[in-house]
Design a protein around this motif. Structure first.
Motif, PDB file in Angstrom:
ATOM      1  N   TYR A 123     106.653  64.830  27.419  1.00  0.00           N
ATOM      2  CA  TYR A 123     107.013  64.317  28.735  1.00  0.00           C
ATOM      3  C   TYR A 123     105.823  63.667  29.444  1.00  0.00           C
ATOM      4  O   TYR A 123     105.435  64.069  30.545  1.00  0.00           O
ATOM      5  CB  TYR A 123     107.609  65.421  29.616  1.00  0.00           C
ATOM      6  CG  TYR A 123     108.799  66.114  29.017  1.00  0.00           C
ATOM      7  CD1 TYR A 123     109.984  65.436  28.782  1.00  0.00           C
ATOM      8  CD2 TYR A 123     108.741  67.469  28.659  1.00  0.00           C
ATOM      9  CE1 TYR A 123     111.078  66.069  28.218  1.00  0.00           C
ATOM     10  CE2 TYR A 123     109.839  68.106  28.090  1.00  0.00           C
ATOM     11  CZ  TYR A 123     111.007  67.400  27.877  1.00  0.00           C
ATOM     12  OH  TYR A 123     112.089  68.030  27.314  1.00  0.00           O
ATOM     13  N   PRO A 124     105.237  62.657  28.857  1.00  0.00           N
ATOM     14  CA  PRO A 124     104.043  62.051  29.451  1.00  0.00           C
ATOM     15  C   PRO A 124     104.289  61.440  30.826  1.00  0.00           C
ATOM     16  O   PRO A 124     103.402  61.504  31.694  1.00  0.00           O
ATOM     17  CB  PRO A 124     103.647  60.975  28.428  1.00  0.00           C
ATOM     18  CG  PRO A 124     104.877  60.715  27.628  1.00  0.00           C
ATOM     19  CD  PRO A 124     105.606  62.019  27.571  1.00  0.00           C
ATOM     20  N   TYR A 125     105.477  60.866  31.037  1.00  0.00           N
ATOM     21  CA  TYR A 125     105.718  60.217  32.331  1.00  0.00           C
ATOM     22  C   TYR A 125     105.819  61.239  33.459  1.00  0.00           C
ATOM     23  O   TYR A 125     105.385  60.984  34.578  1.00  0.00           O
ATOM     24  CB  TYR A 125     107.004  59.384  32.275  1.00  0.00           C
ATOM     25  CG  TYR A 125     107.209  58.550  33.514  1.00  0.00           C
ATOM     26  CD1 TYR A 125     106.469  57.388  33.723  1.00  0.00           C
ATOM     27  CD2 TYR A 125     108.135  58.917  34.487  1.00  0.00           C
ATOM     28  CE1 TYR A 125     106.646  56.613  34.861  1.00  0.00           C
ATOM     29  CE2 TYR A 125     108.324  58.155  35.635  1.00  0.00           C
ATOM     30  CZ  TYR A 125     107.573  57.011  35.811  1.00  0.00           C
ATOM     31  OH  TYR A 125     107.746  56.252  36.953  1.00  0.00           O
ATOM     32  N   CYS A 184     105.614  50.370  25.512  1.00  0.00           N
ATOM     33  CA  CYS A 184     106.430  50.719  24.342  1.00  0.00           C
ATOM     34  C   CYS A 184     107.136  52.056  24.502  1.00  0.00           C
ATOM     35  O   CYS A 184     107.901  52.454  23.619  1.00  0.00           O
ATOM     36  CB  CYS A 184     105.546  50.764  23.084  1.00  0.00           C
ATOM     37  SG  CYS A 184     104.685  49.220  22.740  1.00  0.00           S
ATOM     38  N   TYR A 185     106.879  52.742  25.600  1.00  0.00           N
ATOM     39  CA  TYR A 185     107.432  54.090  25.766  1.00  0.00           C
ATOM     40  C   TYR A 185     108.773  54.030  26.480  1.00  0.00           C
ATOM     41  O   TYR A 185     108.942  53.322  27.474  1.00  0.00           O
ATOM     42  CB  TYR A 185     106.464  54.971  26.556  1.00  0.00           C
ATOM     43  CG  TYR A 185     106.967  56.387  26.761  1.00  0.00           C
ATOM     44  CD1 TYR A 185     107.075  57.259  25.689  1.00  0.00           C
ATOM     45  CD2 TYR A 185     107.361  56.830  28.024  1.00  0.00           C
ATOM     46  CE1 TYR A 185     107.554  58.558  25.867  1.00  0.00           C
ATOM     47  CE2 TYR A 185     107.825  58.114  28.210  1.00  0.00           C
ATOM     48  CZ  TYR A 185     107.925  58.972  27.129  1.00  0.00           C
ATOM     49  OH  TYR A 185     108.403  60.248  27.311  1.00  0.00           O
ATOM     50  N   THR A 186     109.755  54.780  25.991  1.00  0.00           N
ATOM     51  CA  THR A 186     111.078  54.865  26.610  1.00  0.00           C
ATOM     52  C   THR A 186     111.229  56.220  27.290  1.00  0.00           C
ATOM     53  O   THR A 186     111.042  57.262  26.660  1.00  0.00           O
ATOM     54  CB  THR A 186     112.192  54.702  25.562  1.00  0.00           C
ATOM     55  OG1 THR A 186     112.041  53.429  24.914  1.00  0.00           O
ATOM     56  CG2 THR A 186     113.559  54.769  26.216  1.00  0.00           C
ATOM     57  N   LEU A 187     111.554  56.198  28.570  1.00  0.00           N
ATOM     58  CA  LEU A 187     111.674  57.438  29.337  1.00  0.00           C
ATOM     59  C   LEU A 187     112.898  58.225  28.901  1.00  0.00           C
ATOM     60  O   LEU A 187     113.952  57.663  28.612  1.00  0.00           O
ATOM     61  CB  LEU A 187     111.805  57.136  30.836  1.00  0.00           C
ATOM     62  CG  LEU A 187     110.732  56.278  31.513  1.00  0.00           C
ATOM     63  CD1 LEU A 187     110.968  56.283  33.019  1.00  0.00           C
ATOM     64  CD2 LEU A 187     109.341  56.772  31.198  1.00  0.00           C
ATOM     65  N   CYS A 188     112.778  59.562  28.878  1.00  0.00           N
ATOM     66  CA  CYS A 188     113.945  60.416  28.695  1.00  0.00           C
ATOM     67  C   CYS A 188     114.668  60.521  30.036  1.00  0.00           C
ATOM     68  O   CYS A 188     114.190  60.023  31.059  1.00  0.00           O
ATOM     69  CB  CYS A 188     113.535  61.795  28.187  1.00  0.00           C
ATOM     70  SG  CYS A 188     112.592  62.769  29.370  1.00  0.00           S
TER      71      CYS A 188
END
Length: 436
Positions: A123-125, A184-188
């Motif tokens: 969960y980086p965001y 390039c990251y897609t949020l959950c």
């Protein structure tokens, strides 16, 4: 008639300026005060007081140790590169040194932006936006807005078409473009919900500066949270839907089962905020369905186990809805519809106040007094609106009694504007009675 409606508008705006949907974070109380009046070996209900005191004291010491342990070990969730600055920033904030706290947390945020997103997994965001949110608590308005906006932009999907950013800022900032790997990251879904919270906060910050910008942020937040909940915005504000909701009180949200990771606050806060904004701008046709959706979320007709705070908050929104209805030409039908909502609000408040207060153990759970404060705040304004409608119907004796009750309740809750409006209304009623 105009004076009555102006008074209603002022009081509703006053009530809406108070914190609305709250998320209360509670902690175990480490130590409690105990009465020393009982003899050392007395018993209460068969339990020796001295043994009970010892057990509770041990529990208090254990809770203190656990709290300190959790405080320091929670930072291990963060990469080493930001851990020290975050710890120092939070310590400075807790000590009241906001300037020092801002410097530490700003450095932690800048460091976080320079790191690949994988550094913050999982969960980086959530973690990076958490630093931005923490910074917004201690920084100036301009710095807070910049940090939250950067965090919001980092979560943007490349295919996202409708951005609430001001026109001059719609191109990605150098900071966002330089953040390694985030494009390039897609949020959950949980991270998308955090982005909704950021937009909601940015809308609140824009409210004193630019209502159009506030509207853009809140529209985006409402549309996104409805997409996450499984609903869309299609025909949400159509004339047919508005009329049906006014007459039946029903909405699309009353039967909605929220995902486990989404709360009523997550969904309701942006709905109500956007409704309040449209009410402020006089766009009643947009404000009313949003209020109705929020009411049905707080007080589902088929659900009995509703908290006192949710009931009282729903009553406050019903009162706002009554005031909105009265902005229309005051025909007998309009007055009857407005009075129906106001009486429903009053009935909900009275039933909520009659409920016994829930007991609590060692500070766990939300204090009952805090939950009922929402009712107490709303009661004075609901009474004022209801009695204003009675005054319009020439029920001067009934109006006089309720204005007195409204003034008393507003005085009790420190709503000075309510006291002034009620006293002015009392003078007006007395003058009308003499003339009549």
């Amino acid at each position: 008639m105009t004076a009555i409606r102006d008074g209603q508008c002022r009081l509703v705006r006053r009530l809406n300026s108070r914190p609305a949907w709250r998320q209360v974070i509670t902690r175990p109380v480490a130590c409690r005060g105990f009465s020393s009046t009982a003899p050392p070996h007395s018993t209460v209900g068969g339990v020796r007081v001295s043994k009970l005191f010892t057990a509770l004291l041990a529990l208090g010491i254990g809770a203190t140790g656990l709290g300190l342990y959790e405080f320091y070990t929670s930072f291990t969730l963060w990469p080493e590169q930001v851990r020290g600055d975050l710890r120092a920033g939070i310590k400075a904030r807790n000590q009241g040194d906001l300037s020092l706290s801002e410097r530490y947390i700003t450095r932690a945020f800048q460091t976080a932006l320079s790191l690949p997103y994988q550094t913050f997994a999982p969960y980086p965001y959530l973690k990076l936006s958490g630093i931005a949110s923490l910074l917004s608590e201690v920084a100036s308005d301009r710095h807070s807005r910049e940090a939250l906006q950067i965090a919001w932009e980092l979560g943007a999907n490349p295919s996202e078409q409708h951005s609430p950013l001001p026109d001059a800022e719609k191109t990605p900032s150098a900071v966002v473009e330089g953040a390694p790997g985030w494009s390039c990251y897609t949020l959950c879904k949980e991270e998308r919900l955090r982005r909704v919270a950021l937009a909601y906060k940015l809308g609140q910050m824009a409210s004193e500066r630019d209502l159009d910008e506030e509207e853009k942020w809140l529209i985006w937040a409402v549309e996104e949270v409805l997409r996450l909940s499984g609903l869309g915005m299609t025909n949400a504000n159509s004339d047919a839907n508005i009329k049906a909701q006014e007459n039946t009180g029903s909405s699309a949200l009353e039967d909605l089962e929220l995902p486990s990771w989404m709360s009523k606050t997550d969904l309701g806060a942006p709905l109500e905020a956007l409704g309040a904004l449209y009410a402020k701008k006089g766009r009643i046709e947009y404000a009313m369905p949003l209020y109705l959706q929020a009411i049905s979320l707080l007080l589902p007709p088929k659900e009995n186990n509703v908290s006192v705070e949710d009931r009282c908050r729903a009553a406050q929104l019903m009162n706002n809805l009554s005031e909105l209805i009265m902005r229309r030409p005051p025909t007998p039908e309009v007055r009857a519809q407005a009075e129906t909502w106001a009486r429903q609000a009053l009935g909900i408040i009275e039933r909520a106040q009659a409920q016994p207060k829930s007991s609590q153990w060692f500070g766990w759970g939300q204090p009952a007094d805090d939950a009922r404060e929402v009712c107490e705040q709303a009661l004075g304004v609901v009474l004022f609106n209801l009695v204003s409608l009675r005054e319009m119907s020439s029920d001067l004796d009934g109006a006089k009694k309720l204005f007195e009750k409204s003034a008393e309740q507003c005085s009790k809750m420190g709503i000075r504007e309510g006291v002034v409006e009620a006293q002015e209304a009392l003078r007006r009623v007395e003058k009308m009675k003499k003339v009549g």
